[in-house]
Design a protein around this motif. Sequence first.
Motif, PDB file in Angstrom:
ATOM      1  N   VAL A 107       0.939  -1.343  -0.127  1.00 41.29           N
ATOM      2  CA  VAL A 107      -0.128  -0.058   0.014  1.00 41.29           C
ATOM      3  C   VAL A 107       0.951   1.275   0.152  1.00 41.29           C
ATOM      4  CG1 VAL A 107      -1.806   1.178   1.342  1.00 41.29           C
ATOM      5  CG2 VAL A 107      -1.973  -1.169   1.162  1.00 41.29           C
ATOM      6  N   ILE A 108       0.910   2.024  -0.930  1.00 39.22           N
ATOM      7  CA  ILE A 108       1.645   3.220  -1.258  1.00 39.22           C
ATOM      8  C   ILE A 108       0.860   4.520  -0.781  1.00 39.22           C
ATOM      9  CG2 ILE A 108       3.476   2.223  -2.496  1.00 39.22           C
ATOM     10  CD1 ILE A 108       2.142   3.688  -4.981  1.00 39.22           C
ATOM     11  N   GLY A 109      -0.190   4.427  -0.720  1.00 39.18           N
ATOM     12  CA  GLY A 109      -1.286   5.623  -0.141  1.00 39.18           C
ATOM     13  C   GLY A 109      -2.708   4.948   0.238  1.00 39.18           C
ATOM     14  N   GLN A 110      -2.950   5.712   1.270  1.00 41.81           N
ATOM     15  CA  GLN A 110      -4.233   5.495   1.871  1.00 41.81           C
ATOM     16  C   GLN A 110      -4.876   6.581   2.583  1.00 41.81           C
ATOM     17  OE1 GLN A 110      -3.763   2.543   4.980  1.00 41.81           O
ATOM     18  NE2 GLN A 110      -1.680   2.982   5.104  1.00 41.81           N
ATOM     19  N   THR A 111      -5.994   6.383   2.960  1.00 51.15           N
ATOM     20  CA  THR A 111      -7.040   7.582   3.690  1.00 51.15           C
ATOM     21  C   THR A 111      -6.546   7.659   4.938  1.00 51.15           C
ATOM     22  OG1 THR A 111      -9.055   8.507   4.034  1.00 51.15           O
ATOM     23  CG2 THR A 111      -9.035   6.198   4.046  1.00 51.15           C
ATOM     24  N   ARG A 112      -6.631   8.930   5.558  1.00 53.93           N
ATOM     25  CA  ARG A 112      -6.093   9.315   6.781  1.00 53.93           C
ATOM     26  C   ARG A 112      -7.399   9.294   7.925  1.00 53.93           C
ATOM     27  NH1 ARG A 112      -1.376  13.758   6.002  1.00 53.93           N
ATOM     28  NH2 ARG A 112       0.151  12.284   4.791  1.00 53.93           N
ATOM     29  N   ASP A 113      -8.485   9.427   7.252  1.00 53.05           N
ATOM     30  CA  ASP A 113      -9.905   9.285   7.927  1.00 53.05           C
ATOM     31  C   ASP A 113     -10.858   8.490   7.399  1.00 53.05           C
ATOM     32  OD1 ASP A 113     -10.504  11.315   5.878  1.00 53.05           O
ATOM     33  OD2 ASP A 113      -9.276  12.751   7.137  1.00 53.05           O
ATOM     34  N   ASP A 114     -12.003   9.119   6.449  1.00 50.85           N
ATOM     35  CA  ASP A 114     -12.880   8.291   5.887  1.00 50.85           C
ATOM     36  C   ASP A 114     -12.449   7.629   4.558  1.00 50.85           C
ATOM     37  OD1 ASP A 114     -14.484   9.322   7.863  1.00 50.85           O
ATOM     38  OD2 ASP A 114     -15.660  10.854   6.760  1.00 50.85           O
ATOM     39  N   ALA A 115     -13.171   6.497   4.317  1.00 49.48           N
ATOM     40  CA  ALA A 115     -12.921   5.994   2.845  1.00 49.48           C
ATOM     41  C   ALA A 115     -13.854   6.781   2.051  1.00 49.48           C
ATOM     42  CB  ALA A 115     -13.298   4.518   2.872  1.00 49.48           C
TER      43      ALA A 115
ATOM     44  N   ILE B  71      -2.793  10.008 -10.227  1.00 51.28           N
ATOM     45  CA  ILE B  71      -1.854  10.673 -11.331  1.00 51.28           C
ATOM     46  C   ILE B  71      -0.595  10.626 -10.784  1.00 51.28           C
ATOM     47  CG2 ILE B  71      -1.477  12.501 -12.512  1.00 51.28           C
ATOM     48  CD1 ILE B  71      -4.335  12.977 -13.137  1.00 51.28           C
ATOM     49  N   SER B  72      -0.365  11.098  -9.303  1.00 52.83           N
ATOM     50  CA  SER B  72       0.813  11.419  -8.479  1.00 52.83           C
ATOM     51  C   SER B  72       1.390  10.220  -8.479  1.00 52.83           C
ATOM     52  CB  SER B  72       0.476  11.874  -7.318  1.00 52.83           C
ATOM     53  OG  SER B  72      -0.160  13.161  -7.375  1.00 52.83           O
ATOM     54  N   ALA B  73       0.548   9.123  -8.326  1.00 57.33           N
ATOM     55  CA  ALA B  73       1.301   7.458  -8.040  1.00 57.33           C
ATOM     56  C   ALA B  73       2.085   7.034  -9.320  1.00 57.33           C
ATOM     57  CB  ALA B  73       0.272   6.703  -7.419  1.00 57.33           C
ATOM     58  N   ALA B  74       1.270   7.350 -10.275  1.00 55.54           N
ATOM     59  CA  ALA B  74       1.744   6.789 -11.664  1.00 55.54           C
ATOM     60  C   ALA B  74       3.019   7.397 -11.935  1.00 55.54           C
ATOM     61  CB  ALA B  74       0.813   7.039 -12.732  1.00 55.54           C
ATOM     62  N   LYS B  75       3.093   8.982 -11.807  1.00 49.16           N
ATOM     63  CA  LYS B  75       4.310   9.600 -12.035  1.00 49.16           C
ATOM     64  C   LYS B  75       5.414   9.357 -11.216  1.00 49.16           C
ATOM     65  CE  LYS B  75       2.371  13.931 -13.877  1.00 49.16           C
ATOM     66  NZ  LYS B  75       1.543  15.296 -13.187  1.00 49.16           N
ATOM     67  N   LYS B  76       5.019   9.074  -9.954  1.00 49.87           N
ATOM     68  CA  LYS B  76       6.276   8.709  -8.919  1.00 49.87           C
ATOM     69  C   LYS B  76       6.763   7.372  -9.304  1.00 49.87           C
ATOM     70  CE  LYS B  76       6.823   8.509  -3.702  1.00 49.87           C
ATOM     71  NZ  LYS B  76       6.288   8.508  -2.570  1.00 49.87           N
ATOM     72  N   THR B  77       6.079   6.370  -9.502  1.00 52.26           N
ATOM     73  CA  THR B  77       6.667   5.148  -9.641  1.00 52.26           C
ATOM     74  C   THR B  77       6.854   4.847 -11.187  1.00 52.26           C
ATOM     75  OG1 THR B  77       4.104   4.136 -10.219  1.00 52.26           O
ATOM     76  CG2 THR B  77       4.958   4.051  -8.110  1.00 52.26           C
ATOM     77  N   GLY B  78       6.384   5.350 -12.283  1.00 49.71           N
ATOM     78  CA  GLY B  78       6.789   5.248 -13.362  1.00 49.71           C
ATOM     79  C   GLY B  78       6.013   4.145 -14.105  1.00 49.71           C
ATOM     80  N   ILE B  79       4.981   3.836 -13.478  1.00 50.79           N
ATOM     81  CA  ILE B  79       4.056   2.743 -13.841  1.00 50.79           C
ATOM     82  C   ILE B  79       2.918   3.139 -14.654  1.00 50.79           C
ATOM     83  CG2 ILE B  79       2.479   0.755 -13.039  1.00 50.79           C
ATOM     84  CD1 ILE B  79       4.373   0.210 -10.608  1.00 50.79           C
ATOM     85  N   SER B  80       2.522   2.657 -15.832  1.00 53.55           N
ATOM     86  CA  SER B  80       1.246   3.077 -16.410  1.00 53.55           C
ATOM     87  C   SER B  80       0.254   1.740 -16.780  1.00 53.55           C
ATOM     88  CB  SER B  80       1.679   3.914 -18.039  1.00 53.55           C
ATOM     89  OG  SER B  80       2.536   2.482 -18.563  1.00 53.55           O
ATOM     90  N   GLU B  81       0.367   0.993 -16.054  1.00 52.65           N
ATOM     91  CA  GLU B  81      -0.634  -0.252 -15.803  1.00 52.65           C
ATOM     92  C   GLU B  81      -1.424   0.134 -14.754  1.00 52.65           C
ATOM     93  OE1 GLU B  81      -1.102  -3.551 -17.710  1.00 52.65           O
ATOM     94  OE2 GLU B  81       0.008  -2.381 -19.201  1.00 52.65           O
TER      95      GLU B  81
END
Length: 333
Positions: free
Chosen positions: A153-161, A254-264
Amino acid sequence: MSNTILAIESSCDDTSIAIIHNDAILVNKVASQSIHEKYGGIVPEVASRQHLVNIVPLLDVALKEANLMMRDLDAIAVTRGPGLLGSLLVGVSFAKALALSLKIPLIEVNHMQAHVLAHFIDSPAPSLPFLCLTVSGGHTQIVLIKDSLEMEVIGQTRDDAAGEAYDKSGKMLGLPYPAGPLIDKKAQLGKPIFQFPEPQVEGLDFSFSGLKTAIRYFLRDAIKVNPNFVDENLNDICASIQDRINTILVNKIISAAKKTGISEIAIAGGVSANSGLRSLMTSTAHEHGWKLYIPQFQYCTDNAAMIAQAALFKYQKGEFAGLDIKPEARLAI
Ligand code: KG4
Ligand code: ZN
């Protein structure tokens, strides 16, 4: 190696049983619990009692539809967590009893991994590694999938889903639980003309509690001026709420795709059934050159087919559980 695995899902308010044979889902039965509508949310005690009522008839129907007998089964799979403890307990106890009496292996499945692995039910499946935005009633995660059973998990909610944001906003508008699908329907008839703020959360994490407060104050002020504001503008309010929740989600992926370079890129979980999110993800994928994977509607919300698919990967690796496993309300991926 031929296999027939029966999978049980009971983590929240849907009881579901599916059977996978080799890599084909033979049957996927879901009994939803409408009883919670009148309470405006899930009542855990009621949910576990409903699972008890549903689970045996569901097993009968699933076997009948798949044209199978109990003795044809090679393994029993079950969601061990995360979820509501009482609900999980029904599925886990039932699965243990089946495995013990049939003398076949038990396989435990993580519900959040299973939402991601729903993408392997239909081909083409995403190529590894891929990113999945998993958005449900209890979780909002960006997951990096390195292998079928190896995820981070590289990002998640800090409060509500995200699903909670939909359901709580709907409650403020007087819509019954779960409000997500209703907001979706009404949003299709409206325009996102009301502006709600985008929370500024660093990195790949999410926050939806500020949005909830902003919506509450917005409605309070608008109703002071016009007591019929909600009735007269319901479609536009729904479109505006949906637009903001979805742009929060999509901006982070979008940020996650940029950060990891993954496009799938994939989406999963109940909120991935949202038509606005599906179309926003589709246009964003075009813009950014992603290969996008959107599950069929029946595999977005809770279902046992995804549990069966996850179990198949474990079965192939010989990863079986002992009869002493306990359900876990909080279970990391
Ligand atoms: O994955 P799921 O079935 O159960 C959990 O594991 O939580 O997700 C349920 C959530 C609820 O919050 C529901 O309102 C939301 O998914 N949902 C939707 C839509 N369909 C289900 N939210 C927005 N639009 C939809 N079409
Ligand atoms: Zn779920």
